[in-house]
Design an enzyme around this catalytic site. Structure first.
Site, PDB file in Angstrom:
ATOM      1  N   PRO A 237       0.856  -1.206   0.000  1.00 26.65           N
ATOM      2  CA  PRO A 237       0.000   0.000   0.000  1.00 26.65           C
ATOM      3  C   PRO A 237       0.882   1.243   0.000  1.00 26.65           C
ATOM      4  CG  PRO A 237       0.041  -0.994   2.186  1.00 26.65           C
ATOM      5  CD  PRO A 237       0.818  -1.907   1.302  1.00 26.65           C
ATOM      6  N   ASP A 413       5.872   2.136   2.459  1.00 27.86           N
ATOM      7  CA  ASP A 413       4.921   1.064   2.727  1.00 27.86           C
ATOM      8  C   ASP A 413       4.107   1.456   3.956  1.00 27.86           C
ATOM      9  OD1 ASP A 413       3.596  -1.283   3.433  1.00 27.86           O
ATOM     10  OD2 ASP A 413       5.274  -2.589   2.888  1.00 27.86           O
ATOM     11  N   HIS A 414       2.815   1.717   3.737  1.00 30.52           N
ATOM     12  CA  HIS A 414       1.978   2.228   4.826  1.00 30.52           C
ATOM     13  C   HIS A 414       1.719   1.178   5.901  1.00 30.52           C
ATOM     14  CE1 HIS A 414      -0.321   5.104   6.850  1.00 30.52           C
ATOM     15  NE2 HIS A 414      -1.176   5.476   5.916  1.00 30.52           N
ATOM     16  N   ARG A 415       2.048  -0.081   5.630  1.00 34.86           N
ATOM     17  CA  ARG A 415       1.911  -1.114   6.660  1.00 34.86           C
ATOM     18  C   ARG A 415       2.990  -0.961   7.733  1.00 34.86           C
ATOM     19  NH1 ARG A 415       2.272  -6.244   2.829  1.00 34.86           N
ATOM     20  NH2 ARG A 415       4.056  -4.945   2.192  1.00 34.86           N
ATOM     21  N   ILE A 417       5.225   2.209   7.817  1.00 35.68           N
ATOM     22  CA  ILE A 417       5.453   3.632   8.090  1.00 35.68           C
ATOM     23  C   ILE A 417       4.113   4.370   8.070  1.00 35.68           C
ATOM     24  CG2 ILE A 417       6.635   5.723   7.359  1.00 35.68           C
ATOM     25  CD1 ILE A 417       8.569   3.557   8.155  1.00 35.68           C
TER      26      ILE A 417
END
Length: 441
Positions: A237, A413-415, A417
């Protein structure tokens, strides 16, 4: 006296697949002429000749797996020139039969050993796509008996080898068996593998009805990059944080060092400072210097600082890795950057040059643009995009003054950060670039 040309150091890879043989028996070859093309999970690489002469025998073929020290070709005696090319060093490597035996053992081990957790990206991709080709449950406890080349072919098609019946010796699965399995699965499902996997198929449009067209094959590197980038885009993501760094003082310092750089035979570019700044930033934000574990519930923090640099070549984009950037000086980084960029553009990269990255930088400043959204190089969790710096009026509290501003684009990577952390990262990076003294802290 004949001369053997062997596979050189290919980095940490135990064995790499031969995807193209560029010479035949009877060919007259020159020193540095490409002999074969190897393909790893990261990129393709050509192995050049280390001597000139006439090819007496080619010892490899497409689909073979080769390792360091394996014989590629044997040259006829060309009157002594071959000995001057330093082939004697390669001749001291392991005996070919021992290498073949080792590769055979490795292949047998792979056929009966579950995938290692150290390769979650490749293995997970095969499991994801396998369900798209065939929905039948896999046979419990059935070990697929297949060569590494066939396994790679099956992964590319999304085939679970435990569902394939082998017709080779000792029920070994051949490439033809995988092809037949796919044909049966597609005809039974009434759809293409792409459609069955849940993704829309690429429409087959006859563009010639609108005007003149030309079909051009993608280079091997571009095809590999396309697969890796597509997989990263689907799995990660992505979010991109934009910021600017005031590099007015840094640029003045860089120009002041021009004479020293010339005396050391190196070109001191802004990218060398960006590498150093990236190392400092990774140390300050350890989650940025991490990878998401295969279980999706842990992160693996790295205590080394290696940064990949995107290099534009005639054959496509490659990302060689500069190691230990935190503990090296800017001039050292400039030297390494120049050397690895030359190897990349000349197709001389080794497997080790493309491994071990923690973070990546893609700099388009020499071309132009104001911002872009780079794709994270999985399994890394961040990539920095750098656009062209421009003079802008900046308010200093009492008046507008001209300052050289560098656009930064951090995709992450929003998972791993969060947005607030990403904003702090770009703010810290801008602060470091704005005051070169902080690179020393």
């Amino acid at each position: 006296m004949s001369t053997e040309i062997r596979v050189p150091d290919i980095g940490d890879f135990d064995a790499v697949e031969v995807i193209e043989v560029l010479v035949s028996a009877g060919d007259a070859i020159e020193n540095e002429q490409p002999l074969i093309t190897l393909e790893s999970d990261k990129a393709t690489m050509e192995v050049p000749a280390t001597a000139a002469g006439k090819v007496a025998e080619v010892r490899v073929k497409e689909g073979d797996k080769v390792a360091e020290g394996d014989v590629i070709v044997i040259l006829e005696d060309s009157g002594g020139d071959a000995e001057d090319e330093g082939i004697a060093d390669a001749a001291e490597d392991a005996d070919e039969k021992a290498s073949d035996s080792g590769r055979a053992s490795a292949a047998e081990q792979e056929a009966t050993t579950p995938p290692a957790s150290s390769q979650p990206e490749t293995r997970n991709a095969s499991r994801e796509t396998a369900d798209g080709v065939d929905a039948r449950p896999s046979a419990p406890g059935k070990a697929a008996h297949a060569s590494p080349a066939v396994r790679k072919f099956a992964r590319e098609l999304g085939v679970d080898l435990s569902r394939v019946e082998g017709t080779g010796p000792k029920n070994r699965i051949r490439k033809e068996d995988v092809q037949q399995f796919v044909k049966q699965a597609v005809s039974g499902a009434g759809a293409t593998p792409a459609a069955a996997s849940g993704l829309p198929a690429q429409p087959d449009v006859d563009f010639s009805q609108f005007g003149e067209t030309e079909t051009v094959a993608l280079s091997r590197i571009r095809k590999l990059s396309a697969k890796a980038l597509h997989a990263s885009w689907l799995r990660i993501p992505h979010v991109t944080q934009f910021d600017q760094a005031d590099i007015t003082d840094l640029e003045a310092f860089r120009k002041n060092q021009k004479s020293r750089a010339e005396s050391e035979g190196v070109k001191l570019t802004m990218l060398a400072f960006l590498l150093k700044a990236a190392g400092v930033t990774l140390a300050e934000f350890p989650d940025l210097n991490s990878a998401l574990a295969a279980d999706g519930e842990h992160i693996i923090r790295k205590h080394y600082y290696n940064v990949g640099v995107a290099v534009d070549t005639d054959n496509g984009l490659v990302v060689p890795v500069i190691r230990d950037v935190l503990n090296k000086g800017v001039f050292d980084l400039a030297h390494e950057l120049s050397e690895v960029s030359d190897r990349a553009r000349n197709g001389k990269l080794k497997g080790a040059d493309l491994q071990g990255g923690c973070f990546s930088i893609s700099s388009l400043g020499g071309i132009g643009g104001t911002a872009f959204t780079p794709i994270v190089n999985s399994p890394e969790v961040g990539i920095l995009g750098v656009s062209r710096a421009a003079m802008q009026p900046v308010w200093n509290g009492s008046e507008f003054v001209p300052r050289l501003m560098l656009p930064l684009s951090l995709s992450y990577d929003h998972r791993v950060i969060d947005g607030a952390v990403a904003a702090r990262i770009t703010g810290f990076l801008a602060e470091v670039l704005g005051d070169i003294r902080k690179l020393l802290l």
